[in-house]
Scaffold this motif. Structure first.
Motif, short mmCIF file in Angstrom:
data_model
loop_
_atom_site.label_atom_id
_atom_site.label_comp_id
_atom_site.label_asym_id
_atom_site.label_seq_id
_atom_site.Cartn_x
_atom_site.Cartn_y
_atom_site.Cartn_z
N THR A 30 0.85 -1.19 0.00
CA THR A 30 0.00 0.00 0.00
C THR A 30 0.89 1.24 0.00
O THR A 30 2.05 1.19 0.41
N ALA A 31 0.31 2.36 -0.45
CA ALA A 31 1.09 3.60 -0.48
C ALA A 31 1.27 4.14 0.93
O ALA A 31 2.30 4.71 1.27
N SER A 32 0.24 3.96 1.76
CA SER A 32 0.28 4.50 3.12
C SER A 32 0.21 3.36 4.12
O SER A 32 -0.05 2.21 3.78
N LYS A 33 0.47 3.70 5.38
CA LYS A 33 0.53 2.69 6.44
C LYS A 33 -0.85 2.14 6.78
O LYS A 33 -1.86 2.55 6.22
N ALA A 37 -1.57 7.89 7.50
CA ALA A 37 -1.31 8.25 6.10
C ALA A 37 0.17 8.41 5.79
O ALA A 37 0.53 8.95 4.75
N VAL A 63 -6.89 5.11 11.90
CA VAL A 63 -8.01 4.82 11.00
C VAL A 63 -7.51 3.80 9.97
O VAL A 63 -6.44 3.96 9.39
N LEU A 64 -8.31 2.78 9.74
CA LEU A 64 -7.89 1.63 8.95
C LEU A 64 -7.84 1.94 7.45
O LEU A 64 -8.73 2.57 6.91
N ASN A 65 -6.79 1.44 6.82
CA ASN A 65 -6.54 1.61 5.38
C ASN A 65 -7.42 0.61 4.61
O ASN A 65 -7.24 -0.61 4.71
N GLU A 66 -8.34 1.10 3.82
CA GLU A 66 -9.30 0.23 3.13
C GLU A 66 -8.60 -0.72 2.16
O GLU A 66 -8.97 -1.88 2.01
N ARG A 67 -7.57 -0.21 1.48
CA ARG A 67 -6.89 -1.04 0.49
C ARG A 67 -6.17 -2.22 1.17
O ARG A 67 -6.03 -3.29 0.58
N VAL A 69 -7.26 -3.76 3.84
CA VAL A 69 -8.31 -4.74 4.16
C VAL A 69 -8.68 -5.51 2.89
O VAL A 69 -8.81 -6.75 2.90
N TRP A 310 -19.06 -6.81 -1.44
CA TRP A 310 -17.66 -6.38 -1.53
C TRP A 310 -16.74 -7.59 -1.70
O TRP A 310 -15.85 -7.60 -2.53
#
Lengths: 499, 106
Positions: A30-33, A37, A63-67, A69, A310
């Motif tokens: 992912t780009a962010s943690k 962010a 806050v959780l990174n959707e990508r 998940v 999803w």
């Protein structure tokens, strides 16, 4: 740190049945943690990719990174797992400076995916590996130990911590006990990690570079008296950071435990540390027992309840299974069964595919990975994917050949440059002066000299024996020190000697 | 979650000593004698909530009925290394310097 007494592998297998368990940690790309962010770029200056969340400063909220998940769910689906209808994160409490929060945010008894399986092929045999769970967590900071021997934690006077890595999304994939592999246990362990790496690469969720730590493996091994005997006490070997080491570490533990048991001793349940240089394992730090982590639900992160739509949408993005993929690629590339088996056996399928994707012809892509690069990987004792040369660069080298700027012989020198980190293929050609001589005047003069020096061969060519041109081409190439396009030289010779 | 409180409910002096060890807090015997009963009383008081919550109240980890609170995978600048290290007691090589991790006997 002394090597333990070992039983020979054959003796160990004659007396005991090995049982394995593999835990693989994979850093997502992912780009962010995971919970903030901050960027995740590898190799950035120390503590330059941090914020109040990943430093655990008071009041910071994750806050959780959707990508991340989505990637976890896709990994679960690709491993034929059930996806949890609802799951939570937990705090794993421990005091160790690699986590400034004094806990690691992880999943505990509610993994995002569970109860899966995957199939691993070793030679002609297939092994079904049962997957216990796939869960999400965050990576820890990186410690440098100062004052001890060769950067080891033992004997260090103090440690220096870089938190850039803290909070990078990590997926842990845990197998159920792997039984029934017998003497093949070490090879199956390696094949499983190789297979996982290919799978993760095809999912596009991670760089899966073991030498950079984006794929890490802990290998559990135990011995029992026979196929029906209860499991023995297991050890967990950490720091197994190459495919070759997975095989060696499992083999070592089998021989070590067999010696302990044969001598009437008992195996201690412990974490052991793999030493790549000496090829042995030694006891690691005594691990706090599971209940000592005092896991409890993470109050700052809402539960995850992936809705069915999803999950199905993510399922639709899964790459095809390995069997179908191979047939499709084989047809597209026009490879024989033997070619294909060589490519797969060398662990080069994804590399060849990406090289072709980057513009190289299939035969050329296969050639470089299976000859020149395979030889170098073999010399260095690493996997092809661990070489510091990637598909993009191989395609660039081939493009230089295709446009007549270098030839195959010069390409080897370009690979030398790439392995030595001298820059892009283009830069290496310039810096090393590898370009073929395309100056027609210089070539023409060399051809004239070759004809003069080899009158016999020249006469044969004049008489229509084109095959005799070989000696003349050889002479020209020698004069040009290999830096000429052999095809062009041949054309020039034939033109000059045409009857 | 299986991380149950010590069985029997009552917090013992040994439990407190164990937790203090995990939390790297050095407690004297006198402090343990003093703190263990106090903590036990606090836990007993909190446990009274369980008497009110009957079977029709499910265990709750989060007070709000929220799930799937996500952010998109976008990078935003955080702290500079200088800012991050501003409160570090010791800095070396742009890293947080921490005391020896393993004891001499480990």
């Amino acid at each position: 740190m002394t090597a333990a007494t070992l039983l020979s592998y054959d003796d160990a297998l004659a007396r005991f049945d090995p049982v394995l368990g593999l835990e693989v940690h994979v850093e997502l790309n992912t780009a962010s943690k995971m919970f903030c962010a901050c960027p995740t770029t590898f190799g950035a200056a120390p503590n330059s990719q941090v914020c109040p969340v990943c430093l655990g400063l008071p009041g910071a909220l994750p806050v959780l990174n959707e990508r991340a998940v989505a990637a976890a769910i896709r990994i679960g689906l690709a491993l034929n797992c059930s996806i949890a209808a609802e799951c939570r994160f937990a705090r794993k409490n421990y005091f160790y400076p690699d986590m400034p929060k004094n806990f690691q945010t992880s999943q505990y008894d509610e993994p995002i995916a569970y109860d899966g399986w995957t199939e691993v092929a070793v030679d002609e045999a297939a092994y079904r590996i049962e997957i216990e769970r796939v869960h999400m967590e965050e990576d820890t900071g990186k410690s440098l130990h100062v004052g001890g021997a060769t950067g080891r934690i033992h004997g260090a006077s103090h440690s220096l911590v870089d938190y850039n890595r803290a909070g990078i999304p990590l997926i842990e994939i845990v197998t159920k006990p792997i039984i029934g592999t017998g003497a093949a246990a070490p090879v199956v362990a390696r094949a499983y990690v190789t297979h996982l790496r290919e799978l993760l690469l095809s999912l596009g969720v991670s760089d899966v570079r073991m030498e950079q730590g984006s794929l890490r493996c802990d290998a559990n091994a135990s011995l029992r008296l026979g196929q029906d005997a209860p499991f023995g006490t297991r050890t967990e070997t950490k720091n197994v950071n190459s495919l070759r080491s997975v095989e060696r570490a499992v083999r070592y533990e089998i021989c070590r435990q067999a010696a302990v048991l044969t001598d009437g001793g008992t195996v201690t349940q412990e974490t052991r540390h793999w030493h790549e240089d000496t090829g042995i394992t030694t006891p690691g730090r005594s691990k706090e027992q599971a209940e000592d982590y005092r896991y409890f639900p993470e109050p700052d992160l809402a539960p995850i309840a992936p809705d069915v739509a999803w999950v199905e949408q993510l399922r639709a993005t899964l790459p095809e299974g390995p069997g179908r993929r191979r047939s499709r690629l084989q047809a597209a590339w026009g490879f024989s069964d033997l070619d294909m088996r060589d490519v797969v056996g060398a662990g080069a399928l994804a590399l060849v595919e990406q090289t072709i994707g980057a513009g190289a012809a299939p035969a050329a892509a296969k050639k470089w990975w299976l000859t020149e690069l395979a030889r170098r990987a073999n010399e260095q004792g690493v996997e092809l994917a661990e070489l510091p040369v990637g598909p993009e660069q191989v395609a660039q080298v081939q493009a230089l050949i295709d446009t007549g700027r270098i030839n195959d012989k010069l390409a080897r020198s370009v690979f030398d440059g790439l392995l030595a980190g001298e820059g892009t293929p283009e830069e290496i050609v310039a810096a090393r002066g590898l370009e073929v001589v395309s100056d027609e005047t210089a070539l023409g003069a060399a051809v004239d000299r070759a004809i003069e020096a080899n009158p016999g061969a020249a006469d044969k060519v004049r008489a229509g024996k084109a095959a005799a041109a070989g000696a003349l081409i050889g002479a020209v190439m020698a004069e040009m020190r290999g830096q000429a396009d052999a095809g062009r030289v041949r054309d020039l010779i034939l033109a000059k000697l045409s009857p | 979650m299986p991380a149950d409180p010590p069985s029997g409910g009552a917090l013992t002096r040994e439990d407190v000593a164990h937790l203090a060890g995990l939390a790297r807090i050095d407690l004297t015997a006198a402090e343990l004698d003093h703190l263990a009963p106090q903590l036990a009383v606090i836990l007993e008081s909190v446990a009274k909530v369980a008497e009110v919550a009957h079977g029709d109240v499910p265990a709750t980890s989060h007070p709000l009925p929220l799930s799937n609170v996500f952010r998109s995978d976008d990078v935003r600048p955080g702290l500079t290394a200088e800012e991050a290290l501003a409160n570090a007691p010791e800095v070396e090589q742009q890293r947080f310097s921490v005391p020896r991790i393993l004891g001499a006997d480990e």
